[in-house]
Design an enzyme around this catalytic site. Structure first.
Site, mmCIF file in Angstrom:
data_model
loop_
_atom_site.group_PDB
_atom_site.id
_atom_site.type_symbol
_atom_site.label_atom_id
_atom_site.label_comp_id
_atom_site.label_asym_id
_atom_site.label_seq_id
_atom_site.Cartn_x
_atom_site.Cartn_y
_atom_site.Cartn_z
ATOM 1 N N ASN A 14 0.829 -1.209 0.000
ATOM 2 C CA ASN A 14 0.000 0.000 0.000
ATOM 3 C C ASN A 14 0.861 1.257 0.000
ATOM 4 O O ASN A 14 0.493 2.269 -0.615
ATOM 5 C CB ASN A 14 -0.941 -0.005 1.206
ATOM 6 C CG ASN A 14 -2.237 -0.723 0.929
ATOM 7 O OD1 ASN A 14 -2.923 -0.424 -0.042
ATOM 8 N ND2 ASN A 14 -2.587 -1.691 1.766
ATOM 9 N N ARG A 65 4.937 -0.527 25.444
ATOM 10 C CA ARG A 65 4.311 0.108 24.286
ATOM 11 C C ARG A 65 4.456 1.625 24.325
ATOM 12 O O ARG A 65 4.665 2.265 23.296
ATOM 13 C CB ARG A 65 2.834 -0.300 24.240
ATOM 14 C CG ARG A 65 2.117 0.105 22.965
ATOM 15 C CD ARG A 65 0.725 -0.487 22.927
ATOM 16 N NE ARG A 65 0.785 -1.934 22.833
ATOM 17 C CZ ARG A 65 -0.239 -2.742 23.077
ATOM 18 N NH1 ARG A 65 -1.394 -2.233 23.464
ATOM 19 N NH2 ARG A 65 -0.103 -4.044 22.955
ATOM 20 N N ARG A 91 1.192 -2.760 14.717
ATOM 21 C CA ARG A 91 1.343 -2.439 16.130
ATOM 22 C C ARG A 91 0.088 -1.719 16.613
ATOM 23 O O ARG A 91 -0.458 -0.879 15.888
ATOM 24 C CB ARG A 91 2.555 -1.538 16.377
ATOM 25 C CG ARG A 91 3.891 -2.152 16.011
ATOM 26 C CD ARG A 91 4.248 -3.338 16.872
ATOM 27 N NE ARG A 91 4.353 -2.990 18.283
ATOM 28 C CZ ARG A 91 4.437 -3.894 19.257
ATOM 29 N NH1 ARG A 91 4.384 -5.182 18.981
ATOM 30 N NH2 ARG A 91 4.557 -3.500 20.518
ATOM 31 N N ILE A 92 -0.357 -2.063 17.819
ATOM 32 C CA ILE A 92 -1.459 -1.329 18.434
ATOM 33 C C ILE A 92 -0.875 -0.083 19.099
ATOM 34 O O ILE A 92 0.054 -0.173 19.902
ATOM 35 C CB ILE A 92 -2.191 -2.201 19.465
ATOM 36 C CG1 ILE A 92 -2.843 -3.397 18.766
ATOM 37 C CG2 ILE A 92 -3.242 -1.374 20.206
ATOM 38 C CD1 ILE A 92 -3.503 -4.367 19.717
ATOM 39 N N LEU A 93 -1.402 1.064 18.748
ATOM 40 C CA LEU A 93 -0.860 2.341 19.209
ATOM 41 C C LEU A 93 -1.575 2.806 20.475
ATOM 42 O O LEU A 93 -2.778 2.586 20.647
ATOM 43 C CB LEU A 93 -1.010 3.392 18.107
ATOM 44 C CG LEU A 93 -0.263 3.052 16.811
ATOM 45 C CD1 LEU A 93 -0.714 3.948 15.678
ATOM 46 C CD2 LEU A 93 1.249 3.146 17.014
ATOM 47 N N HIS A 109 -7.967 -1.058 6.674
ATOM 48 C CA HIS A 109 -8.237 -2.345 7.310
ATOM 49 C C HIS A 109 -8.951 -3.243 6.309
ATOM 50 O O HIS A 109 -9.865 -2.786 5.609
ATOM 51 C CB HIS A 109 -9.104 -2.153 8.558
ATOM 52 C CG HIS A 109 -9.330 -3.424 9.302
ATOM 53 N ND1 HIS A 109 -8.356 -4.008 10.075
ATOM 54 C CD2 HIS A 109 -10.420 -4.240 9.371
ATOM 55 C CE1 HIS A 109 -8.831 -5.128 10.604
ATOM 56 N NE2 HIS A 109 -10.078 -5.285 10.202
#
Length: 212
Positions: A14, A65, A91-93, A109
């Site tokens: 992308n 994190r 990664r979850i921010l 998504h």
């Protein structure tokens, strides 16, 4: 001239689509940096070959994190972005990171949100018996895979589809709608409304149907 920073974790297909469309269509913008949480991400080499600044912020060497997000934000801010684009960034921010870039942080998504947020989207769509699937470009909020929707693409679920075959068709659509949404942003065509929706200044269609 708007400045775009793209975050990746892998090959960055992308990212490639956005960079190519920006150059081919003459957007009032440029991709100024590509950053990955994985030093071996294939997309870093592709970007470097085209003269784009690259960096890797390895999440594994940070205590938690929040520490990783702080290091990532410092690298992003060094490039003074107008827009930060998540392109396969796995990664979850933290909420603090998301708030820092509120209104200028986009994600794509591989599902028709709000359905099937998180992982294994295509397997879950097939298991549920969905007749259509797709992809969603949205502004990022603290809630995972939520946030105001900018653009969606719809593809039919075909007889005999596997998660792999469905994912491949959805990815084709991702490469169409993500550059389109980013272009709308850099051309100031998107308006975030108080009701949590996104309005296009020129009332362009905010969905795409891909028949194959």
């Amino acid at each position: 001239m708007k400045r775009i920073v793209i975050l990746i974790s892998g090959r960055g297909s992308n990212m490639e689509a956005i960079h190519r469309a920006c150059a081919a269509e003459g957007w009032p913008a440029s991709v100024v940096a590509v950053i990955s949480n994985r030093p071996t991400a294939g997309g870093l080499g592709w970007a470097a070959e085209r003269g784009i600044a690259t960096a890797s912020i390895d999440h594994r060497v940070h205590a938690d994190r929040a520490a990783f997000d702080a290091a990532l934000a410092a690298e992003i801010d060094a490039h003074q972005p107008d827009l930060v684009v998540l392109a396969g960034f796995m990664r979850i921010l933290t909420p603090a990171f998301v708030a820092r870039y509120a209104g200028r942080l986009l994600n794509i998504h591989p599902s028709l949100l709000p359905s099937f947020g998180g992982l294994h989207t295509h397997e879950r769509a097939l298991q549920t018996g969905c007749k259509v699937a797709g992809a969603t470009v949205h502004f990022v909020t603290a809630e995972l895979d939520h946030g105001p929707i900018v653009l969606q693409a719809v593809v039919p679920v075909l007889p005999g589809d596997t998660a792999e075959s469905l994912a491949a068709r959805v990815l084709v659509c991702e490469h169409q709608i993500y550059p389109r949404a980013v272009r709308w942003f850099v051309e100031d065509q998107l308006q975030l409304c108080s009701d949590g929706t996104v309005r296009h200044a020129l009332n362009a269609p905010q969905w795409l149907f891909h028949p194959s």
